[in-house]
Design a protein around this motif. Structure first.
Motif, PDB file in Angstrom:
ATOM      1  N   ARG A 162      36.689  45.444  40.536  1.00  0.00           N
ATOM      2  CA  ARG A 162      37.838  44.533  40.620  1.00  0.00           C
ATOM      3  C   ARG A 162      38.132  43.975  39.238  1.00  0.00           C
ATOM      4  O   ARG A 162      37.234  43.461  38.571  1.00  0.00           O
ATOM      5  N   GLN A 163      39.370  44.103  38.834  1.00  0.00           N
ATOM      6  CA  GLN A 163      39.814  43.519  37.577  1.00  0.00           C
ATOM      7  C   GLN A 163      41.147  42.827  37.842  1.00  0.00           C
ATOM      8  O   GLN A 163      42.100  43.456  38.295  1.00  0.00           O
ATOM      9  N   GLU A 164      41.181  41.540  37.586  1.00  0.00           N
ATOM     10  CA  GLU A 164      42.383  40.730  37.776  1.00  0.00           C
ATOM     11  C   GLU A 164      42.939  40.853  39.196  1.00  0.00           C
ATOM     12  O   GLU A 164      44.141  40.961  39.412  1.00  0.00           O
ATOM     13  N   ARG A 198      42.750  43.310  41.242  1.00  0.00           N
ATOM     14  CA  ARG A 198      43.104  44.660  41.671  1.00  0.00           C
ATOM     15  C   ARG A 198      41.854  45.528  41.710  1.00  0.00           C
ATOM     16  O   ARG A 198      40.891  45.287  40.987  1.00  0.00           O
TER      17      ARG A 198
END
Length: 138
Positions: free
Chosen positions: A30-32, A34
């Protein structure tokens, strides 16, 4: 030769599928907020594992602040666990066979009730009940 190729290919496909399934958690991140795929991380981890196999650091682990080598500690832990498991397995086997022979030819409401209860109770519930019972006895 076709036999060898067939089974070598099957073993290779199994190993690739096994690696993909095991690395699935590292493949996604998960990044930001998303969900993103990071195949480079998986490849880096596999290469790091391979390097560790070559230089012997794969089998090192920390217990508290002390570093141990699994190749030295695992045999002792394995033999201790094996002694406990084999002794309890032998005891339960002897008790199970003895009770099976004892109650095979007897018809009693109590025995039938207990066996019906054990038959309809799911295995995980029996495991939980046996763990609770063993803790209570201990």
């Amino acid at each position: 030769m076709g036999f060898f190729k067939k089974y070598t290919g099957a073993i290779f496909a199994f190993l690739v599928l096994f690696t993909v399934i095991l690395s699935a958690l590292n493949f996604f991140a998960r990044q930001e907020g998303r969900l993103v795929m990071q195949p480079k991380f998986v490849v880096d981890e596999l290469l790091s594992f391979g390097r560790g196999l070559c230089d012997g650091t794969t089998f090192d682990y920390l217990a508290g602040k002390t570093s141990y080598d699994m190749r030295e500690t695992l045999p002792g832990f394995f033999s201790t666990s094996l002694k406990f498991i084999m002794s309890t397995a032998l005891i339960s086997l002897v008790i199970g066979i003895g009770l099976g022979i004892l109650f095979a030819f007897r018809r009693s409401r109590l025995v039938e009730g207990v066996l019906d209860f054990l038959h309809i109770t799911p295995d995980f519930m029996l495991a939980v009940l046996l763990q609770i019972l063993s803790i209570a006895v201990y």
